[in-house]
Design a protein around this motif. Structure first.
Motif, PDB file in Angstrom:
ATOM      1  N   ASN A  47       0.751  -1.267  -0.085  1.00  0.00           N
ATOM      2  CA  ASN A  47      -0.023   0.110  -0.016  1.00  0.00           C
ATOM      3  C   ASN A  47       1.099   1.337  -0.085  1.00  0.00           C
ATOM      4  O   ASN A  47       0.824   2.046   0.886  1.00  0.00           O
ATOM      5  N   SER A  48       1.663   1.322  -0.834  1.00  0.00           N
ATOM      6  CA  SER A  48       2.816   2.373  -1.143  1.00  0.00           C
ATOM      7  C   SER A  48       2.277   3.806  -1.234  1.00  0.00           C
ATOM      8  O   SER A  48       1.297   4.085  -1.623  1.00  0.00           O
ATOM      9  N   PHE A  49       3.120   4.567  -0.702  1.00  0.00           N
ATOM     10  CA  PHE A  49       2.965   5.957  -0.658  1.00  0.00           C
ATOM     11  C   PHE A  49       3.270   6.293  -2.260  1.00  0.00           C
ATOM     12  O   PHE A  49       4.286   5.726  -2.705  1.00  0.00           O
ATOM     13  N   THR A  50       2.587   7.212  -2.708  1.00  0.00           N
ATOM     14  CA  THR A  50       3.095   7.871  -4.076  1.00  0.00           C
ATOM     15  C   THR A  50       3.147   9.261  -4.126  1.00  0.00           C
ATOM     16  O   THR A  50       2.659   9.800  -3.381  1.00  0.00           O
ATOM     17  N   GLN A  51       4.133   9.577  -5.170  1.00  0.00           N
ATOM     18  CA  GLN A  51       4.307  11.216  -5.281  1.00  0.00           C
ATOM     19  C   GLN A  51       2.959  11.673  -6.205  1.00  0.00           C
ATOM     20  O   GLN A  51       2.680  11.397  -7.265  1.00  0.00           O
ATOM     21  N   SER A  52       2.109  12.620  -5.542  1.00  0.00           N
ATOM     22  CA  SER A  52       1.231  13.147  -5.994  1.00  0.00           C
ATOM     23  C   SER A  52       1.195  13.475  -7.691  1.00  0.00           C
ATOM     24  O   SER A  52       0.300  13.484  -8.510  1.00  0.00           O
ATOM     25  N   ASN A  53       2.378  14.497  -7.750  1.00  0.00           N
ATOM     26  CA  ASN A  53       2.334  14.977  -9.183  1.00  0.00           C
ATOM     27  C   ASN A  53       2.745  13.939 -10.332  1.00  0.00           C
ATOM     28  O   ASN A  53       2.152  13.998 -11.301  1.00  0.00           O
ATOM     29  N   CYS A  54       3.261  12.842  -9.749  1.00  0.00           N
ATOM     30  CA  CYS A  54       3.524  11.673 -10.537  1.00  0.00           C
ATOM     31  C   CYS A  54       2.317  10.885 -10.828  1.00  0.00           C
ATOM     32  O   CYS A  54       1.867  10.579 -12.072  1.00  0.00           O
TER      33      CYS A  54
END
Length: 114
Positions: free
Chosen positions: A39-46
């Motif tokens: 349930n990984s954190f992701t970079q929002s702009n990506c």
């Protein structure tokens, strides 16, 4: 704020393992499983730029995520890493194609860093 990640990028963006490279195939993304498993954190702009593939924007896929990081980075990474080339990506050490694969690996790493 500046950063110097100790782990580097580890592998170049879009690199194919040796057997896929010989056949002209692209390497399938391995990070989809990791993204869902943890349930990984992701970079929002990506993720905004890649809404159908959010798994590409998590910590397990730094080479893809790299262009979306705004903090200035000083990345330390080998262009040619024998462990990656021969162990992770399965290149044999003594074939006519070994030098060509190593050259492909280094070029892909340099392209990832641009």
């Amino acid at each position: 704020v500046k950063s110097a990640p100790i782990g580097g990028l580890f592998s170049p963006k879009g690199i194919a393992n040796y057997s896929n490279w010989l056949e002209g195939k692209e390497q399938p993304a391995r990070t989809n499983l990791i993204y869902h498993l943890y349930n990984s954190f992701t970079q929002s702009n990506c993720t905004q730029a890649n809404p159908t593939m959010p798994y590409l924007c998590g910590p397990a896929n730094v080479p893809f995520l790299y262009p979306y990081i705004k903090t200035p980075l000083f990345v330390i990474e080998n262009q040619y890493d024998s462990y990656q080339v021969f162990t992770e990506f399965g290149c044999p050490t003594k074939t006519p194609d070994t030098d060509h694969y190593v050259e492909y690996f280094g070029k892909t790493m340099r392209t990832t860093m641009e």
